[in-house]
Design an enzyme around this catalytic site. Structure first.
Site, short mmCIF file in Angstrom:
data_model
loop_
_atom_site.label_atom_id
_atom_site.label_comp_id
_atom_site.label_asym_id
_atom_site.label_seq_id
_atom_site.Cartn_x
_atom_site.Cartn_y
_atom_site.Cartn_z
N LYS A 282 -9.29 18.16 15.08
CA LYS A 282 -7.82 18.20 15.18
C LYS A 282 -7.16 19.29 14.34
O LYS A 282 -6.11 19.79 14.70
CB LYS A 282 -7.24 16.84 14.78
CG LYS A 282 -7.34 15.79 15.86
CD LYS A 282 -6.57 14.55 15.44
CE LYS A 282 -6.64 13.50 16.50
NZ LYS A 282 -5.78 12.36 16.24
N ASP B 51 0.54 12.21 18.55
CA ASP B 51 0.18 10.97 17.82
C ASP B 51 1.40 10.29 17.20
O ASP B 51 1.55 9.07 17.30
CB ASP B 51 -0.83 11.29 16.71
CG ASP B 51 -2.22 11.54 17.24
OD1 ASP B 51 -2.55 11.03 18.33
OD2 ASP B 51 -2.99 12.26 16.57
N GLY C 260 -3.51 10.40 4.90
CA GLY C 260 -4.43 11.29 5.61
C GLY C 260 -3.74 11.88 6.83
O GLY C 260 -2.50 11.93 6.91
N ASN D 4 -0.49 5.64 -1.59
CA ASN D 4 -1.87 6.00 -1.26
C ASN D 4 -2.72 5.88 -2.51
O ASN D 4 -2.22 5.98 -3.63
CB ASN D 4 -1.92 7.45 -0.73
CG ASN D 4 -3.26 7.79 -0.12
OD1 ASN D 4 -3.87 6.97 0.56
ND2 ASN D 4 -3.74 9.00 -0.35
P1 ATR Z 1 -7.07 9.82 9.20
O1 ATR Z 1 -7.09 11.17 9.86
O2 ATR Z 1 -7.52 8.70 10.08
O3 ATR Z 1 -5.76 9.53 8.55
P2 ATR Z 1 -8.19 10.57 6.66
O4 ATR Z 1 -7.41 11.85 6.71
O5 ATR Z 1 -9.60 10.62 6.20
O6 ATR Z 1 -8.21 9.87 8.07
O7 ATR Z 1 -7.37 9.54 5.72
C1 ATR Z 1 -7.87 8.29 5.37
C2 ATR Z 1 -6.83 7.50 4.56
O8 ATR Z 1 -7.42 6.24 4.22
C3 ATR Z 1 -6.44 8.15 3.24
O9 ATR Z 1 -5.14 7.77 2.90
C4 ATR Z 1 -7.46 7.51 2.26
O10 ATR Z 1 -7.06 7.50 0.91
P3 ATR Z 1 -7.33 8.80 -0.03
O11 ATR Z 1 -6.32 9.81 0.39
O12 ATR Z 1 -7.12 8.29 -1.41
O13 ATR Z 1 -8.74 9.22 0.25
C5 ATR Z 1 -7.48 6.10 2.80
N1 ATR Z 1 -8.71 5.40 2.41
C6 ATR Z 1 -9.92 5.52 2.98
N2 ATR Z 1 -10.82 4.72 2.36
C7 ATR Z 1 -10.14 4.09 1.36
C8 ATR Z 1 -10.50 3.13 0.36
N3 ATR Z 1 -11.75 2.65 0.26
N4 ATR Z 1 -9.54 2.69 -0.49
C9 ATR Z 1 -8.28 3.16 -0.40
N5 ATR Z 1 -7.87 4.07 0.52
C10 ATR Z 1 -8.79 4.53 1.39
#
Ligand code: ATR
Length: 285
Positions: free
Chosen positions: A66, A102, A129, A151
């Site tokens: 993307k 989206d 994210g 976040n």
């Molecule tokens: P997407 O494109 O689906 O949004 P991404 O860009 O990888 O995927 O974003 C994932 C989101 O889930 C982020 O906000 C991430 O938090 P961080 O920015 O701190 O990494 C959050 N996330 C994923 N796993 C997590 C976890 N175990 N605890 C808290 N937040 C989590």
């Protein structure tokens, strides 16, 4: 002659997009065909060049391409630039133009179930994210009473806020960044809470993104996840009297908006949602 459309991503074998779009082409009597192309990370540039040579009419872009796709396109729409990612490409007389449906897809799905106008609602977005960027852009553009982002990594939430303000001259919404602890302590303030994180997604179905013990009555809990259809977080919310909303509507709506960009025709979105639901084997919520 059939017009060719498709999806570019990796993996794509479980994608529900081909079924959804091919059904819409059939329904509307359009000579179109949609195919999912599995393209590995290092092969994106070649794949886009091939799509151009083959004069493909349009395509969707999914994980992991993307963001990377942006450098191989001829033009990128302002909203997609602001979001920083493209999920839909239109071939306009040989020029590939990138869009992002989206955020708007999410918004139209959300607007179908909210009990009061968004402009009167306090909204909290969980996560920062790619999905959060699309959601924040659409929700802020629509206008809300207040908009907060929280976040695990607060710096990323601040980046979304700054990026939004840099692009927008008229600020439809003030965006506040709050810590997870603050958000949890003030959870009763919010009318709509949107989970854009992956917490609760299969196979980690026991995880929840934020505690909702003290939510206000009639709060809307919206989870972008659709596998499972009802995350533990939504299930707990429902038990506490919340209105719950999963990611199926967003998925169908982003597809419908892409379809509209390619054909100029609005497909039957209820039918698209039903097809996705059937694929997932459940009832929408
Ligand atoms: P997407 O494109 O689906 O949004 P991404 O860009 O990888 O995927 O974003 C994932 C989101 O889930 C982020 O906000 C991430 O938090 P961080 O920015 O701190 O990494 C959050 N996330 C994923 N796993 C997590 C976890 N175990 N605890 C808290 N937040 C989590």
């Amino acid at each position: 002659m059939n017009k060719l459309f498709g999806l570019i991503g990796h993996p794509v074998s479980h994608s529900m997009s081909p079924l959804m779009h091919n059904d819409a082409f059939k329904q509307l009597g359009i000579n179109g065909y949609y195919h999912a192309f599995d393209v590995q990370e290092g092969k994106l540039e070649e794949a886009v060049a091939a799509f151009k040579v083959l004069n493909m009419s349009g395509f969707n872009v999914t994980i992991p391409h993307k963001v990377a796709i942006m450098e191989f396109l001829d033009e990128i729409d302002e909203e997609a630039k602001m979001i920083g990612a493209v999920n839909t490409v239109v071939n306009s007389n040989g020029r590939l133009i990138g869009f992002n449906t989206d955020g708007r897809g999410f918004l139209s799905s959300l607007l179908e179930i909210v009990p009061k106008p968004l402009i009167e609602s306090n909204v909290l977005v969980l996560g920062a994210g790619g999905a959060a960027r699309a959601v924040v852009t659409a929700v802020a553009d629509h206008g809300v009473k207040t908009l907060a982002i929280t976040n695990r990594t607060l710096k990323k939430a601040t980046e979304i806020k700054n990026n939004y303000y840099n692009y927008k001259k008229s600020k439809n919404a003030q965006i506040d960044i709050v810590s997870l602890q603050e958000a949890e302590a003030n959870i009763g303030v919010y009318d709509i809470i949107i989970n854009t994180t992956s917490l609760g997604m299969s196979p980690n179905i026991e995880e929840i993104p934020i505690s909702i013990d003290h939510i206000k009555p009639n709060v809307v809990l919206s989870d972008l996840i659709y596998n499972p259809l009802k995350t533990k977080w939504l299930q707990l919310g429902e038990e506490n009297g919340a209105i719950i909303h999963n990611g199926v509507g967003m998925f169908a709506m982003q597809g419908a908006l892409a379809f509209e960009k390619w054909t100029g025709i609005t497909p039957d979105t209820a039918r698209m949602t039903k097809i996705v639901m059937n694929q997932l084997g459940g009832k929408s919520c």
